[in-house]
Scaffold this motif. Structure first.
Motif, PDB file in Angstrom:
ATOM      1  N   THR A 169     -73.569  -7.610   7.685  1.00 48.54           N
ATOM      2  CA  THR A 169     -72.186  -8.073   7.597  1.00 48.54           C
ATOM      3  C   THR A 169     -71.359  -7.395   8.671  1.00 48.54           C
ATOM      4  O   THR A 169     -71.519  -6.200   8.914  1.00 48.54           O
ATOM      5  CB  THR A 169     -71.603  -7.692   6.213  1.00 48.54           C
ATOM      6  N   THR A 170     -70.496  -8.155   9.308  1.00 52.17           N
ATOM      7  CA  THR A 170     -69.573  -7.585  10.290  1.00 52.17           C
ATOM      8  C   THR A 170     -68.251  -7.309   9.591  1.00 52.17           C
ATOM      9  O   THR A 170     -67.683  -8.197   8.959  1.00 52.17           O
ATOM     10  CB  THR A 170     -69.361  -8.559  11.464  1.00 52.17           C
ATOM     11  N   ILE A 171     -67.802  -6.076   9.690  1.00 56.16           N
ATOM     12  CA  ILE A 171     -66.602  -5.661   8.954  1.00 56.16           C
ATOM     13  C   ILE A 171     -65.673  -4.878   9.884  1.00 56.16           C
ATOM     14  O   ILE A 171     -66.113  -3.945  10.558  1.00 56.16           O
ATOM     15  CB  ILE A 171     -66.995  -4.773   7.741  1.00 56.16           C
ATOM     16  N   PRO A 172     -64.400  -5.258   9.935  1.00 56.39           N
ATOM     17  CA  PRO A 172     -63.484  -4.528  10.812  1.00 56.39           C
ATOM     18  C   PRO A 172     -63.076  -3.208  10.171  1.00 56.39           C
ATOM     19  O   PRO A 172     -62.971  -3.125   8.946  1.00 56.39           O
ATOM     20  CB  PRO A 172     -62.275  -5.459  10.900  1.00 56.39           C
ATOM     21  N   TYR A 173     -62.888  -2.190  10.978  1.00 56.53           N
ATOM     22  CA  TYR A 173     -62.328  -0.955  10.420  1.00 56.53           C
ATOM     23  C   TYR A 173     -61.251  -0.393  11.327  1.00 56.53           C
ATOM     24  O   TYR A 173     -61.247  -0.620  12.530  1.00 56.53           O
ATOM     25  CB  TYR A 173     -63.422   0.083  10.147  1.00 56.53           C
ATOM     26  N   ASP A 174     -60.326   0.285  10.731  1.00 56.79           N
ATOM     27  CA  ASP A 174     -59.210   0.913  11.414  1.00 56.79           C
ATOM     28  C   ASP A 174     -58.880   2.172  10.636  1.00 56.79           C
ATOM     29  O   ASP A 174     -59.403   2.395   9.542  1.00 56.79           O
ATOM     30  CB  ASP A 174     -57.984  -0.021  11.402  1.00 56.79           C
ATOM     31  N   ASN A 175     -57.969   2.925  11.185  1.00 55.38           N
ATOM     32  CA  ASN A 175     -57.523   4.150  10.547  1.00 55.38           C
ATOM     33  C   ASN A 175     -57.085   3.932   9.088  1.00 55.38           C
ATOM     34  O   ASN A 175     -57.647   4.516   8.157  1.00 55.38           O
ATOM     35  CB  ASN A 175     -56.357   4.695  11.411  1.00 55.38           C
ATOM     36  N   GLU A 176     -56.085   3.076   8.884  1.00 54.44           N
ATOM     37  CA  GLU A 176     -55.513   2.939   7.541  1.00 54.44           C
ATOM     38  C   GLU A 176     -56.487   2.371   6.514  1.00 54.44           C
ATOM     39  O   GLU A 176     -56.533   2.865   5.380  1.00 54.44           O
ATOM     40  CB  GLU A 176     -54.214   2.131   7.576  1.00 54.44           C
TER      41      GLU A 176
ATOM     42  N   LEU B 123     -62.356   5.279  20.393  1.00 52.13           N
ATOM     43  CA  LEU B 123     -62.673   5.340  18.963  1.00 52.13           C
ATOM     44  C   LEU B 123     -61.804   4.376  18.175  1.00 52.13           C
ATOM     45  O   LEU B 123     -62.062   4.092  17.010  1.00 52.13           O
ATOM     46  CB  LEU B 123     -62.478   6.761  18.436  1.00 52.13           C
ATOM     47  N   GLY B 124     -60.751   3.877  18.815  1.00 49.72           N
ATOM     48  CA  GLY B 124     -59.826   3.008  18.097  1.00 49.72           C
ATOM     49  C   GLY B 124     -58.876   3.842  17.256  1.00 49.72           C
ATOM     50  O   GLY B 124     -58.831   5.077  17.371  1.00 49.72           O
ATOM     51  N   THR B 125     -58.144   3.174  16.384  1.00 51.07           N
ATOM     52  CA  THR B 125     -57.128   3.876  15.598  1.00 51.07           C
ATOM     53  C   THR B 125     -57.746   4.952  14.705  1.00 51.07           C
ATOM     54  O   THR B 125     -57.084   5.924  14.356  1.00 51.07           O
ATOM     55  CB  THR B 125     -56.360   2.888  14.706  1.00 51.07           C
ATOM     56  N   SER B 126     -59.027   4.796  14.363  1.00 51.23           N
ATOM     57  CA  SER B 126     -59.642   5.775  13.461  1.00 51.23           C
ATOM     58  C   SER B 126     -59.947   7.095  14.162  1.00 51.23           C
ATOM     59  O   SER B 126     -60.374   8.057  13.524  1.00 51.23           O
ATOM     60  CB  SER B 126     -60.910   5.198  12.823  1.00 51.23           C
TER      61      SER B 126
END
Lengths: 142, 591
Positions: B317-324, B242-245
């Motif tokens: 659109t490609t958009i990165p996502y992370d927890n913070e 899931l990654g940091t999220s």
């Protein structure tokens, strides 16, 4: 059975470059100066990656243009380079429209995939793999 | 190049458009690389008391002995004086940056001076070019990448570090963007680059590191051992899936996360589900990618398909996502939909600001607006309302356009803005840096207050809080654990290893890894001692620049909302800060 390395599924590639690092590590180098495989983005990471490696084509143009016979067609497919008779003219690299022949600037000679599969060992996402040459494989280079 | 030849420092003078390469084995032998070398270079290059936005502020990039040689040794350390806090600025980034710097032949780079006209640096191995950036000045960060990708060489083996308009306009928390989706996010490196008229730095690799003949077998063996731990154990598994999220939902469930400017420590269940890593992955995740030489692939990219004009005109659109970033745009600003988080992340990324600072700042402004501390006159007509993606998008643009004094003040961070307009009780900055998401207990806030960067990654207080849940503990234990963690992290960020691989790189493995590339004589004790030395060197810099433990501002809000450990008490926190001061030998600062 003759084997070669293939880009099995470029959509699985995450661009970690482990294959490139593994290839140079065979000769004791950290980096990819001596690597016979390259991964780069297809013009921005959102478009995915491109895996560039020798696809061991039939009747390979690179071997055909070699003036000294240093680069020979391998029995069953692919090519083999005899380093000592190569004069570093670079015709082979020019003839490869895939750009899969890289250059060793220290030796002034081409770098070609030896189909050893070392890089495959480090591709945990199975984007690349060793295949037998008689097997039909999906598009090698997207 | 030889593995030991890792100590070349490239000095670049933007005023004189001149370079110098100096062998600094004195630094690399004693301080390894990364943070250790960077703080020494900062000490040498940054005069006391300088204006962070003046030509005298140096930008230092440093990589380490393990960079490009071992998996997940994939980060670059940037150090500078922060225009946001007026003190130590340190920010880490992956992408292709570390590999490119190392294989271009450098252990560190020092960028000094200031250019008269906009420039970008094109560093192709030993060749350093100063190129005119006038035609890309004012262009957003993503587009700059697209343009430079075409005009510069080194496709696939380079990094493109650039700023957006926020950096040019000296927004104090402007970031530098790397490979479109990675950032030197915190503390305003982008503004420092902007103040130097430095739009971008392109660095391409053209070398490799030669492992000594007699070490090659050992190198491969150690490499394989480390690689196996990275990919075959659970040491890093959570970062891939899931990654940091992945931790968002649980963190909210325990009530350990600031929601709507810490109006509460928990979002309603349906919001938490909507903004969870699980939901992002199922609904929006399009691709996972990785930094160079890291097989994990923690970088999560979402695809957002939107109708932008009638008649089937769609854009994706490609958009990165992370927890913070999800927290800062979603939880802090009261978004109700994952897509709205992505819309804000995208705008912040293009404009080139730190997303955590932006979220905290806008959350403060929203509360201040609701309380009448600021008015429509201040906001240039915007009605700041929780969850209103359109209004926040406009506000972000206004921070960069600065149509009035209010937005000029917002561009200086929440500490500054709240000092001007009031509402300090709920201005959630620590040491001048906007807080990260955690409201987990005393450790996360001691981390924010005492950490050298005032970043949650300094000592991972949020993690200590969670491990202490349901246990009896004293503050001595917490302070010691935080300090120990922060000291050890100096070693990781000197080598330079991604903190996500911290469980992989134990002292024993680090020593084997160094030995196998011919860097010998390191022991667990020596590493531990160096961690302490580097940490104290950073603190020395901080105290030199006016940092004070006694006058640290603690926003009242954090005592008004319960954490998973119950309500925090200011007296106890002050006592813990005092204890921290005593342990690091700064009793005098407490009086």
């Amino acid at each position: 059975m003759v084997k070669k390395l293939a880009a099995l599924d470029v959509d699985k590639c995450i661009g970690c470059m482990e294959c490139m690092f593994a290839c140079s590590r065979r000769v004791g180098r950290g980096g990819f100066e001596k690597s016979a495989i390259r991964v780069r983005s297809a013009g921005g990471i959102e478009r995915g990656f491109v895996i560039i490696v020798c696809r061991a084509c039939e009747n390979p143009p690179c071997a055909r243009v070699c003036p000294t016979g240093a680069l020979r067609e391998r029995k069953g497919g692919g090519v083999i380079l005899a380093d000592d008779t190569c004069i570093g003219c670079g015709f082979c690299a020019q003839s490869c429209i895939l750009g899969a022949i890289f250059w060793d600037y220290e030796k002034d000679k081409p770098i070609l995939c030896k189909y050893c599969g070392e890089c495959e060992e480090y591709c945990v996402h199975n984007a690349i793999g060793i295949v037998e040459l008689t097997v039909e494989e999906p598009g090698v280079r997207k | 190049m030889k593995a030991q030849a890792r100590n070349r420092v490239l000095y670049i003078d933007l005023t004189k458009k001149d370079i110098e390469i100096v062998e600094r084995e004195d630094l690399f032998d004693d301080y390894l690389g990364g943070s250790g070398v960077a703080i020494k270079l900062l000490d040498e290059e940054c005069e006391p008391g300088i204006d962070p936005l003046s030509a005298s502020n140096p930008i230092i990039f440093a990589v380490g002995p393990l960079t490009a040689l071992y998996p997940s040794a994939s980060k670059t350390v940037a150090m500078f004086k922060s225009p946001l806090t007026g003190n130590l600025g340190e920010s880490h980034c992956g992408g292709r940056s570390a590999m490119a710097i190392k294989l271009a032949g450098y252990g560190a780079m020092v960028i000094k001076g200031s250019s008269d006209l906009p420039v970008y640096l094109a560093i192709h191995g030993d060749a350093v070019h100063f190129r005119d950036a006038s035609s890309i000045w004012g262009v957003e960060a993503q587009t700059v990448g697209r343009i430079l990708r075409e005009v510069e060489e080194g496709a696939g083996v380079r990094t493109i570090i650039r700023i957006g308009r926020a950096g040019e306009k000296l927004v104090r928390y402007a970031c530098a963007v790397c490979e479109t989706y990675r950032h030197f996010g915190r503390l305003g490196l982008g503004a420092v680059m902007g103040s130097k008229k430095l739009k971008a730095v392109v660095i391409s690799a053209d070398k490799s590191v030669e492992i000594p003949e007699e070490k090659r077998r050992e190198y491969k063996k150690v490499y394989d051992e480390i690689h196996d731990v990275v990919v075959k154990t659970d040491a890093m598994e959570k970062y891939h899936d899931l990654g940091t999220s992945g931790k968002i939902y649980d963190l909210n469930k325990i009530g350990g996360m600031a929601y709507k400017n810490l109006e509460s420590s928990r979002a309603p269940e349906e919001i938490a589900r909507e903004l969870s890593g699980e939901n992002f992955a199922e609904k929006l995740l399009s691709k996972r990618v990785s930094c160079s030489h890291c097989p994990i692939g923690c970088v999560h990219l979402a695809s957002l398909r939107e109708l932008y004009a009638p008649g089937y005109y769609f854009k994706t659109t490609t958009i990165p996502y992370d927890n913070e970033p999800i927290w800062a745009t979603g939880f802090m600003l009261g978004m109700k939909q994952a897509e709205d988080c992505l819309r804000l992340i995208d705008i912040v990324d293009k404009i080139g600001m730190d997303v955590i600072s932006t979220g905290v700042l806008l959350a403060w402004a929203t509360e201040a607006y609701a309380k009448g501390v600021i008015t429509k006159e201040h906001t240039d007509g915007l009605e700041l309302t929780w969850g209103d993606v359109q209004v926040y998008s406009e506000a972000i643009n206004k921070i960069v356009q600065m149509p009035n004094e209010f937005y000029q003040n917002l561009a200086q961070g929440v500490e500054h803005a709240s000092r001007v307009y009031g509402g300090q009780d709920y201005a959630l900055a620590f040491g001048g840096n906007e807080m990260p998401e955690y409201h987990t207990g005393i450790a996360c806030y001691l981390n924010n207050l005492t950490g050298a960067r005032h970043s949650h990654l300094d000592s991972a207080g949020y993690d200590i809080d969670q491990k202490l849940m349901g246990k009896d503990f004293g503050i001595e234990e917490v302070v010691e654990a935080l300090l120990k963690e922060e000291e050890w992290r100096q070693i990781l960020s000197s080598l330079v290893i991604c903190f996500f691989a911290r469980k992989v790189y134990t002292p024993d493995r680090i020593i084997s890894a160094l030995n196998a590339i011919g860097i010998e004589n390191w022991t667990a004790e020596r590493l531990e001692e160096l961690g302490r030395v580097i940490h104290r060197a950073k603190m020395d810099f901080k105290f030199r620049e006016g940092f004070s433990l006694a006058t640290l501002r603690i926003p009242r809000r954090i005592f008004e909302v319960p954490t998973p450990h119950g309500f925090l008490k200011e007296a106890e926190m002050r006592k813990a800060i005092e204890l921290y001061g005593r342990i690091i030998g700064r009793e005098v600062e407490l009086r």
